[in-house]
Design an enzyme around this catalytic site. Structure first.
Site, PDB file in Angstrom:
ATOM      1  N   ASP A 192       0.833  -1.201   0.000  1.00 26.12           N
ATOM      2  CA  ASP A 192       0.000   0.000   0.000  1.00 26.12           C
ATOM      3  C   ASP A 192       0.876   1.262   0.000  1.00 26.12           C
ATOM      4  O   ASP A 192       1.845   1.344   0.768  1.00 26.12           O
ATOM      5  CB  ASP A 192      -0.869  -0.023   1.268  1.00 26.12           C
ATOM      6  CG  ASP A 192      -1.972   1.025   1.261  1.00 26.12           C
ATOM      7  OD1 ASP A 192      -2.831   0.982   0.369  1.00 26.12           O
ATOM      8  OD2 ASP A 192      -1.968   1.901   2.156  1.00 26.12           O
ATOM      9  N   GLU A 236       1.881  -0.441  -5.008  1.00 30.44           N
ATOM     10  CA  GLU A 236       0.947   0.623  -5.366  1.00 30.44           C
ATOM     11  C   GLU A 236       1.738   1.931  -5.417  1.00 30.44           C
ATOM     12  O   GLU A 236       2.196   2.426  -4.387  1.00 30.44           O
ATOM     13  CB  GLU A 236      -0.178   0.734  -4.330  1.00 30.44           C
ATOM     14  CG  GLU A 236      -1.213   1.759  -4.775  1.00 30.44           C
ATOM     15  CD  GLU A 236      -2.070   2.330  -3.641  1.00 30.44           C
ATOM     16  OE1 GLU A 236      -3.222   2.690  -3.901  1.00 30.44           O
ATOM     17  OE2 GLU A 236      -1.579   2.432  -2.498  1.00 30.44           O
TER      18      GLU A 236
END
Ligand code: NOJ
Length: 487
Positions: A192, A236
């Site tokens: 993330d 990401e």
């Protein structure tokens, strides 16, 4: 190029656990619910699943606010439920990737609660003003003041304080968390906000993509490589140009990065071709596979982005065959195989996304792509769970969109995805072929010839296709993609 490593050509299916399947009737999806529905994914034909966070969390940001990285939140089940899910997935030959959230913890994480401030980013204010003008991605200042007048940084919600990656304790902790899940047998991680961990000097305007992050991922790669079985990680990294994104997937760092340029592209041939070329070129420079994605839990579903209604469905079908025909690896978001549209009319009282809450309703936020999946039956919650409820309301007209209804319909979106995943040919490169205006035509080194008509007029089709996104005769109609054998 070596196509042996599974992740180079994998199709990976994203599960948002709250919204996939509920086993205990509380209206929230959970791990046993996922396990029970894994046969749907094996039958679909994907190679792996990526699970969005299921860790202990106050759920300020749907679980991307983690309070305990080594435990399952009771709403999702237990660690034993996770082990059972992993074992069943592996039995069905599905790999499992879990989400790791290293940029920030929850403000309920014991480190934050017990005041271990050197593990977070604290700074004095400028009088009554925050330390600088950085903004939260959910709106408003990225700083919140503590009762003692000091400020802490949160690039997202105030319930998600940013970690201080200059502190070796933070680095050690995350390496240990990686090992915790690798020891349990996971096949990899989705990282993330991978470009956010290291912060620049407070005088800088741009916060993301600092060079210092790469040393962290070089360390993580060593850990991944120390385990058997080709463990991998996908980064990401958003709002960053392809050449910079490629640095995250250098041979000694992570394996893949999401392709947000592709996800954000309009249904428009020149733009798509440019993005496809740039993505392949950037990945090739570092020997990484390109990746493709049309939807995820943060973006408006692509059926709706492409116009909604029958036109949106038709384009989504054509886009699916275009994407799954490209070389490299592709990510599917739960429900796209059912052609789910974004739910735009959720009642305000049902919405939970901090993007909605912090913008005072100015931004609809992401709840509309997180509506629970319809599995079977004629009325909400369409087999989502046994309790007759779902944490977000489901549109009453989804009976025709359930997995059961679509399984029985040879022309459904579900059966298009099933056929595509069966006939897909793993590939590493493509060659563009001459094509009329509005048409994209390429051949892959996997032996597939893909023709996508994004224009307004039909074009002659020389041979009978292996697969077509919509019915074809001697011509290829607009908003249609076909697969043929190459050569
Ligand atoms: C990206 C995640 O995909 C999103 O859902 C989340 O809100 C932010 N990172 C913060 O963790």
């Amino acid at each position: 190029m070596d196509l042996v490593e599974w992740w180079r050509t994998a199709v990976i299916y994203q599960i948002y656990p709250r919204s996939f399947a509920d086993s205990d009737g509380d209206g929230v999806g959970d791990l046993p619910g996922i396990t029970a529905r894994l046969p749907h994914l094996a039958d679909l034909g994907v190679d792996a699943v990526w699970l969005s966070p299921f860790y202990r969390s106050p759920m300020v940001d749907g679980g991307y606010d983690v309070a305990d990285y080594r435990d399952v939140d009771p709403v999702f089940g237990t660690l034993a439920d996770f082990d059972a899910l992993l074992a069943e997935a592996h039995r069905l030959r599905l790999r499992v990737i879990v989400d790791i959230v290293p940029n920030h913890t929850s403000s309920s994480h014991p480190w934050f609660v017990s005041g271990l401030r050197d593990r977070y980013v604290f700074a004095p204010g400028r009088g009554d003003a925050p330390p600088n003008d950085w903004q939260s991605l959910f709106g408003g200042p990225a700083w919140t003041r503590m009762p003692d007048q000091s400020w802490y940084l949160h690039l997202f919600d105030p319930g998600q304080p940013d970690l201080n990656w200059d502190n070796p304790d933070v680095r050690d902790e995350f390496e240990d968390i990686l090992r915790f899940w690798l020891d349990r047998g996971v096949d990899g991680f989705r990282v993330d906000v991978a470009h956010g961990l290291v912060k620049p000097d407070f005088s800088e305007i741009s916060v993301f993509d600092q060079d210092g992050v790469h040393e962290i991922y070089r360390g993580w790669r060593k850990i991944l490589d120390s385990y058997p079985g080709q463990r991998m990680a996908v980064a990401e990294v958003f709002d960053t140009e392809p050449a910079r994104v490629a640095r995250y997937v250098a041979a000694d760092e992570l394996h893949q990065a999401f392709n947000f340029d592709f996800l954000e592209a309009p249904w428009e041939p020149e733009t798509l071709r440019r993005i496809i070329d740039a993505s392949i070129a950037a990945a090739a420079q570092v020997g990484a596979p390109p990746t493709w994605v049309l939807s995820n839990h943060d973006r408006r579903r692509h059926v709706t982005r492409f116009g909604g209604g029958p036109a949106g469905q038709r384009r989504a079908r054509a886009a699916a065959l275009l994407m799954l025909g490209l070389p490299g690896s592709a990510y599917l978001y739960q429900g796209e195989e059912l052609g789910l549209p974004e739910v735009l009319d959720l009642p305000a009282a049902a919405r939970t996304d901090p993007q909605w809450l912090r913008s005072g309703g100015a931004e609809l936020g992401r709840d509309g792509c997180r509506v629970p999946l319809p599995w079977e039956g004629d009325a909400p919650p369409f087999g989502f769970g046994p309790g007759g409820r779902s944490w977000l309301p489901m549109p009453p007209d989804w009976a025709g969109r359930t997995a059961a209804a679509q399984r029985a319909d040879p022309d459904s979106m579900l059966n298009l995805y099933r056929a595509a995943l069966r006939q897909r040919r793993p590939a590493a490169a493509l060659t563009w072929l001459a094509a009329p205006d509005g048409v994209l035509r390429f051949e892959t080194d996997g032996g597939l010839l893909v023709t996508a008509n994004l224009g307004d007029s039909p074009h002659p089709l020389p041979a009978r296709p292996l697969l077509a996104s919509s019915p074809v005769d001697a011509t290829l109609p607009p908003d249609t993609t076909v697969w043929l054998r190459a050569g």
